[in-house]
Design a protein around this motif. Sequence first.
Motif, mmCIF file in Angstrom:
data_model
loop_
_atom_site.group_PDB
_atom_site.id
_atom_site.type_symbol
_atom_site.label_atom_id
_atom_site.label_comp_id
_atom_site.label_asym_id
_atom_site.label_seq_id
_atom_site.Cartn_x
_atom_site.Cartn_y
_atom_site.Cartn_z
ATOM 1 N N MET A 1 -0.474 13.536 28.509
ATOM 2 C CA MET A 1 -1.048 14.428 27.505
ATOM 3 C C MET A 1 -0.346 15.794 27.524
ATOM 4 O O MET A 1 -0.099 16.356 28.581
ATOM 5 C CB MET A 1 -2.544 14.622 27.811
ATOM 6 N N ILE A 2 -0.047 16.271 26.334
ATOM 7 C CA ILE A 2 0.560 17.601 26.202
ATOM 8 C C ILE A 2 -0.557 18.574 25.820
ATOM 9 O O ILE A 2 -1.324 18.289 24.902
ATOM 10 C CB ILE A 2 1.640 17.592 25.094
ATOM 11 N N GLU A 3 -0.651 19.666 26.550
ATOM 12 C CA GLU A 3 -1.669 20.675 26.216
ATOM 13 C C GLU A 3 -1.029 22.043 26.066
ATOM 14 O O GLU A 3 -0.369 22.534 26.988
ATOM 15 C CB GLU A 3 -2.731 20.738 27.312
ATOM 16 N N VAL A 4 -1.249 22.629 24.915
ATOM 17 C CA VAL A 4 -0.745 23.971 24.637
ATOM 18 C C VAL A 4 -1.958 24.857 24.399
ATOM 19 O O VAL A 4 -2.802 24.545 23.563
ATOM 20 C CB VAL A 4 0.180 23.935 23.392
ATOM 21 N N PHE B 1 -3.016 23.438 20.872
ATOM 22 C CA PHE B 1 -3.122 22.061 20.384
ATOM 23 C C PHE B 1 -2.961 21.093 21.549
ATOM 24 O O PHE B 1 -2.526 21.494 22.636
ATOM 25 C CB PHE B 1 -2.112 21.756 19.266
ATOM 26 N N VAL B 2 -3.337 19.833 21.328
ATOM 27 C CA VAL B 2 -3.071 18.795 22.327
ATOM 28 C C VAL B 2 -2.404 17.614 21.634
ATOM 29 O O VAL B 2 -2.591 17.395 20.440
ATOM 30 C CB VAL B 2 -4.354 18.284 23.045
ATOM 31 N N CYS B 3 -1.608 16.857 22.393
ATOM 32 C CA CYS B 3 -1.025 15.599 21.912
ATOM 33 C C CYS B 3 -1.466 14.524 22.887
ATOM 34 O O CYS B 3 -1.252 14.664 24.096
ATOM 35 C CB CYS B 3 0.496 15.664 21.900
ATOM 36 N N ARG B 4 -2.068 13.476 22.361
ATOM 37 C CA ARG B 4 -2.664 12.455 23.234
ATOM 38 C C ARG B 4 -1.765 11.233 23.395
ATOM 39 O O ARG B 4 -0.984 10.909 22.492
ATOM 40 C CB ARG B 4 -4.002 12.015 22.648
ATOM 41 N N ILE C 1 2.140 19.566 30.654
ATOM 42 C CA ILE C 1 2.316 18.147 30.369
ATOM 43 C C ILE C 1 1.680 17.396 31.528
ATOM 44 O O ILE C 1 2.078 17.590 32.682
ATOM 45 C CB ILE C 1 3.815 17.805 30.228
ATOM 46 N N GLY C 2 0.674 16.578 31.227
ATOM 47 C CA GLY C 2 -0.070 15.906 32.285
ATOM 48 C C GLY C 2 -0.699 16.911 33.246
ATOM 49 O O GLY C 2 -0.841 16.625 34.437
ATOM 50 N N GLY C 3 -1.041 18.076 32.747
ATOM 51 C CA GLY C 3 -1.713 19.082 33.558
ATOM 52 C C GLY C 3 -0.789 20.002 34.338
ATOM 53 O O GLY C 3 -1.243 20.897 35.047
ATOM 54 N N LEU D 1 5.730 14.116 20.700
ATOM 55 C CA LEU D 1 5.641 15.333 19.884
ATOM 56 C C LEU D 1 7.008 15.535 19.259
ATOM 57 O O LEU D 1 8.014 15.623 19.967
ATOM 58 C CB LEU D 1 5.273 16.540 20.765
ATOM 59 N N LEU D 2 7.058 15.524 17.910
ATOM 60 C CA LEU D 2 8.344 15.768 17.275
ATOM 61 C C LEU D 2 8.195 16.780 16.173
ATOM 62 O O LEU D 2 7.134 16.882 15.556
ATOM 63 C CB LEU D 2 8.974 14.467 16.745
#
Length: 315
Positions: A1-4, A22-25, A60-62, A182-183
């Motif tokens: 998971m990407i966390e911004v 935002f997050v990307c799952r 990324i992954g925390g 994420l692109l």
Amino acid sequence: MIEVQNLSKRYGDHLAVDDITFVCRPGTVTGFLGPNGAGKSTTLRMLAGLTHPTAGQATIGGHRYTEIPNPGAQIGVLLDASAQHNGRAGREVLTIAAQTMGLPKKRVDEMLELVGLSPKEAKRRVGNYSLGMRQRLGIAQSLLADPKVLILDEPANGLDPAGIHWMRQLLRHYADRGGTVLLSSHLLHEIEVIADEIIVIGNGRIVAQGQKEELLAGAGTFVRALEPDALARALSVAGIHVTPATADGFTTDADPADVGKAAAAAGVALLELRPGDRAGLEDLFLQLTAGDQREALAPAPAPGFGPTAPQGGQA
Ligand SMILES: Nc1ncnc2c1ncn2[C@@H]1O[C@H](COP(=O)(O)OP(=O)(O)O)[C@@H](O)[C@H]1O
Ligand SMILES: [Mg+2]
């Protein structure tokens, strides 16, 4: 998971990225959409540990990218496909990357095949590659270690329509296996065919984000009929306001179901009825992200563009 989280980057008095979250799952492809200079690359560079945030964090992954051991094995990154070493052959670029990450040599051939670079092309110097070939090589490199997360900056640049289709299949398959993608892109139609989730950025700020279907549904309906005049009358009777869009078609804010019912009630034969007014969506996207009228842009009106979305700036 990407966390911004509340991420910002200031260059002098210019806020290139302005408090974005935002997050990307896993299992999804997230499209990061915005015009040139919107702050996409700066955001992705902060995720990849190449640019230091002014405020907030990107993990990324925390974990921050720079804290992850052998990050290339966990996270595939393609930032600037045109920045590859021009003097090396494509195969050499991948071989060096594989060695650096401690991967078997056979991964190089597997990846070359996956991205559709022939053995002959792989022997050529990268300096002689087209932008599309560089993108393919960059994607091959980012996938070498079979990472769980992929971060790609404008990977569709230079790809032809068949190339974009190919990339869509590749990323779909990757996400379906549980990968997080994420692109970025400055073109709506590229993002539209590839992404599940869309984040729209303009002037460093997120102006819309949500599931693709929701965002596109917010863009109204397009309808076309054999007898456009009869259709216009039928919709008017039903209280549906339309705008002429093509010689025989209209756009409207109404739901496709309501438009279809009104046309059926009046016995009007339709040639086309679909959600999402492409031209309108493109316009709205331009408005949302345009110019320097940042004060007109409120923070993320999520989810969906919707009728309440702020409409600052000029197209
Ligand atoms: N190293 C830098 N120094 C100064 N300004 C920069 C730097 N990198 C990017 N910018 C500025 O930040 C803004 C966002 O740039 P960028 O993230 O590259 O946008 P995008 O990738 O969306 O086109 C632009 O106005 C750009 O000129
Ligand atoms: Mg960029």
